[in-house]
Design a protein around this motif. Sequence first.
Motif, short mmCIF file in Angstrom:
data_model
loop_
_atom_site.label_atom_id
_atom_site.label_comp_id
_atom_site.label_asym_id
_atom_site.label_seq_id
_atom_site.Cartn_x
_atom_site.Cartn_y
_atom_site.Cartn_z
N GLY A 6 0.65 -1.18 0.08
CA GLY A 6 0.08 0.09 0.05
C GLY A 6 0.99 1.33 0.03
N ALA A 7 2.16 1.25 -0.15
CA ALA A 7 3.02 2.20 -0.13
C ALA A 7 2.99 3.09 1.08
CB ALA A 7 2.90 3.04 -1.38
N HIS A 8 3.00 2.45 2.47
CA HIS A 8 2.85 2.97 3.62
C HIS A 8 4.12 2.92 4.42
CE1 HIS A 8 -1.62 2.61 2.69
NE2 HIS A 8 -1.43 4.15 2.85
N ALA A 9 5.19 2.51 3.74
CA ALA A 9 6.53 2.49 4.44
C ALA A 9 7.57 2.79 3.35
CB ALA A 9 6.66 0.75 4.56
N PHE A 10 8.66 3.37 4.04
CA PHE A 10 9.80 3.85 3.14
C PHE A 10 10.92 3.79 3.78
CE2 PHE A 10 5.94 6.12 2.70
CZ PHE A 10 5.42 6.20 1.44
N ILE A 11 12.04 3.52 2.85
CA ILE A 11 13.49 3.54 3.44
C ILE A 11 14.11 4.44 2.63
CG2 ILE A 11 15.67 2.11 3.53
CD1 ILE A 11 13.95 -0.32 3.72
N ASN A 12 14.39 5.68 2.93
CA ASN A 12 14.85 7.05 2.27
C ASN A 12 16.11 7.10 2.86
OD1 ASN A 12 12.54 7.37 0.99
ND2 ASN A 12 11.67 8.33 3.01
N PHE A 13 17.12 7.71 2.17
CA PHE A 13 18.42 7.93 2.22
C PHE A 13 18.73 9.27 1.65
CE2 PHE A 13 19.06 5.85 -1.55
CZ PHE A 13 20.01 6.36 -2.33
N LYS A 14 20.07 9.82 2.49
CA LYS A 14 20.54 10.87 1.97
C LYS A 14 22.01 10.96 2.26
CE LYS A 14 20.01 14.50 5.57
NZ LYS A 14 19.43 15.82 5.98
N ILE A 15 22.91 11.34 1.47
CA ILE A 15 24.17 11.68 1.63
C ILE A 15 24.76 13.01 0.85
CG2 ILE A 15 24.75 10.21 -0.50
CD1 ILE A 15 27.21 8.88 1.03
N LYS A 16 25.78 13.31 1.34
CA LYS A 16 26.25 14.57 0.69
C LYS A 16 26.96 14.25 -0.70
CE LYS A 16 26.89 17.86 4.44
NZ LYS A 16 27.50 18.58 5.35
N HIS A 17 26.57 15.21 -1.59
CA HIS A 17 27.46 15.16 -2.91
C HIS A 17 28.53 15.74 -3.05
CE1 HIS A 17 27.90 15.42 -7.41
NE2 HIS A 17 28.03 14.26 -7.33
N LEU A 18 29.68 15.21 -2.92
CA LEU A 18 31.03 15.94 -2.83
C LEU A 18 31.06 17.36 -1.63
CD1 LEU A 18 31.38 16.44 -6.73
CD2 LEU A 18 32.44 14.63 -5.02
#
Length: 188
Positions: A28-40
């Motif tokens: 049902g698209a009620h769960a997420f694994i999101n990430f972020k990382i600095k680009h350079l």
Amino acid sequence: MKRCLLMISLAFFSLVGHADTYTIDTKGAHAFINFKIKHLGYSWLHGRFDSFTGSFEYDEKTASLSKVTVDIDPASVNSNHAQRDRHLRDTDFLDVKQFPSASFVSTNYRSTGEGKGVLSGDLTLHGVTKNIDINVEYIGGGNDPWGGYRQGFSGTTELKLKDFNIQKDLGPASQTVYLTLEVEGIRQ
């Protein structure tokens, strides 16, 4: 005497509580694994993993989270840029041909206050298993409009790429990836 022992046993087990099993609602698209990382070190690169499954046990009476398991398809990485996603799947980063799966299995949950806690467990990524801590916040739970019952949590953690033998060096500002997990589970 037997009746007295039976009543004491029943009273004890009613105080202990009972953990219900929940399936993470990815369909049902009620769960997420999101990430972020600095680009350079110049900007943030955001992305997510589109394909994963999992379950958890949660006891409402004691507000305890246990037996969390998540299986992740690293090839489902999605940074909204096809060429970059191919690079992330390649040997420089996730090497999905050699390491086609990633997983998390909890080992402990410790409450840190009202609706918050630390979930510890083993994360296997890029062929390396490391114990990590996820800061967890209880979002809420209750009946849904379809006759089910749900519980929701949010979590954050950070990982050092080198801890998981990902050696690609994009500079000192790009060594840590920050994960945000949004999980809604349906009681089974």
